[in-house]
Scaffold this active site. Structure first.
Site, short mmCIF file in Angstrom:
data_model
loop_
_atom_site.label_atom_id
_atom_site.label_comp_id
_atom_site.label_asym_id
_atom_site.label_seq_id
_atom_site.Cartn_x
_atom_site.Cartn_y
_atom_site.Cartn_z
N ARG A 5 -44.60 -6.47 -20.84
CA ARG A 5 -45.24 -7.97 -19.97
C ARG A 5 -46.59 -7.97 -20.15
NH1 ARG A 5 -42.79 -9.30 -14.24
NH2 ARG A 5 -44.29 -7.73 -13.76
N LYS A 22 -48.85 -12.93 -16.66
CA LYS A 22 -49.42 -12.45 -15.42
C LYS A 22 -50.84 -12.40 -15.41
CE LYS A 22 -47.71 -8.72 -12.31
NZ LYS A 22 -47.82 -9.60 -10.82
N GLU A 26 -39.96 -19.93 -7.52
CA GLU A 26 -40.22 -18.62 -7.06
C GLU A 26 -40.90 -18.54 -5.90
OE1 GLU A 26 -42.08 -16.15 -9.57
OE2 GLU A 26 -43.69 -17.64 -10.44
N1 PMP Z 1 -43.21 -13.76 -9.21
C1 PMP Z 1 -44.87 -13.50 -9.06
C2 PMP Z 1 -45.56 -14.62 -8.95
C3 PMP Z 1 -45.21 -12.24 -8.94
O1 PMP Z 1 -46.57 -11.90 -8.87
C4 PMP Z 1 -44.28 -11.20 -9.13
C5 PMP Z 1 -44.79 -9.87 -8.75
N2 PMP Z 1 -45.28 -9.17 -10.02
C6 PMP Z 1 -43.01 -11.38 -9.43
C7 PMP Z 1 -42.42 -12.73 -9.31
C8 PMP Z 1 -41.92 -10.30 -9.19
O2 PMP Z 1 -42.08 -9.52 -10.47
P1 PMP Z 1 -41.55 -8.05 -10.66
O3 PMP Z 1 -40.00 -7.88 -10.23
O4 PMP Z 1 -41.81 -7.58 -12.04
O5 PMP Z 1 -42.55 -7.12 -9.67
#
Ligand code: PMP
Length: 298
Positions: free
Chosen positions: A52, A151, A184
């Site tokens: 990622r 990200k 989200e």
């Molecule tokens: N959405 C956002 C905006 C985030 O910053 C994160 C944390 N990285 C997640 C979802 C969850 O992703 P992950 O399970 O890969 O930590």
């Protein structure tokens, strides 16, 4: 004990881990990052997180000055250097030093930082009683403007939503997309359970495709729980049987109140509890070994 931070090929004590004020990560939020966890001497889903990170960097035309394999090794080395077995790892790749203009072409040296820290775990009470969250007015970034799948270091969209939630006394914010569908939360993905089916928004709805989200989908399928990736509105959340959030830091955390409405029984539901226990069990045994001992254990 000193905390050692990896900074462009060197390990420096945390007080010495400094980045230029001309770095475009600082000036413009130009860069990418990852948050990863190590459990019990193993790094959980390391390959997935690195993929990622590299995909996010590619999407913003940022060249990470280390190969996938090299970065992987540096992460493990940082953990060993800090003698950690359970940790939160933050990787930051910023565009690097440039002038005061926006042009990334004037930033020849992207900066790579690896911080391995002790984890501050959320109070167990949250996992039993659940969180209270609210739907906020701040919409999730439009994919056509700044794709949430990247990200990036530019988290102001999420911070504005978090501020709204805090002002309303809630722990987290549900963000909608431009069409009014749930996307989200500010740092976590969202799931609902409706008549036994697990439902979560698809990545094209405007979300970061969480690694924990993928693990949860996999665990549910193994348990023969039907999973659907489809869009839904806040109404579907209010009337759901269960709701929970997923993320590397929070893992799986139940949501028991949304916009003042009690979800399901008002307690963490059976599907949520089952997934929490399966997830905890998985994190204890799976991952890339940090030390020789775990390598031998297989
Ligand atoms: N959405 C956002 C905006 C985030 O910053 C994160 C944390 N990285 C997640 C979802 C969850 O992703 P992950 O399970 O890969 O930590």
């Amino acid at each position: 004990m000193n905390q050692w931070v990896y900074l462009n090929g060197e390990y420096v004590p945390r007080e010495m881990a400094r980045i230029s004020v001309f770095d475009h990560g600082f000036l413009y939020g130009d860069g990418v990052f990852e948050g990863i966890r190590a459990y019990n001497g193993r790094v959980f889903k390391l390959g997935e997180h690195l993929k990622r990170l590299f995909d996010s960097a590619k999407a913003i035309s940022l060249k990470i000055p280390l190969s996938f394999q090299e970065l992987k090794e540096k992460i493990l080395e940082t953990l060993r250097k800090n003698q950690l077995r359970d940790a939160y790892i933050r990787i930051v790749v910023s565009r690097g030093e440039g002038d005061l203009g926006l042009d990334p072409g004037k930033c020849p040296n992207p900066q790579v930082v690896i911080i391995a820290d002790r984890i501050s775990i959320y109070p167990e009470k949250f996992y039993q009683e659940g969180l209270e969250v609210v739907t906020v007015g701040t919409r999730r970034n439009l994919s056509s403007a700044l794709d949430p799948r990247i990200k990036s270091l530019n988290y102001l969209n999420n911070i504005l939503a978090k501020l709204e939630a805090s002002m309303r006394g809630a722990a987290e914010a549900i963000m909608l997309n431009q069409e009014g569908y749930v996307t989200e939360c500010t740092g976590d993905n969202i799931f609902i359970v409706d008549k036994g089916t697990l439902i979560t928004p698809p990545d094209w709805a405007g979300i970061l495709k969480g690694i924990t989200r993928d693990v949860v989908i996999e665990l549910a399928r193994e348990d023969n729980i039907p999973v659907e990736e489809k869009v839904f509105t806040p109404f579907a959340v209010y009337t759901s049987d269960e709701c929970f959030l997923t993320g590397t830091a929070a893992e799986i955390i139940p949501v028991t109140k949304v916009d003042g409405k009690v979800i399901g029984s008002g307690k963490a539901g059976p599907v949520t509890c089952r997934l929490i226990s399966r997830f905890r069990e998985l994190t204890q045994r799976e991952g890339v070994p940090i030390y020789k001992k775990e390598e031998k254990d297989g």
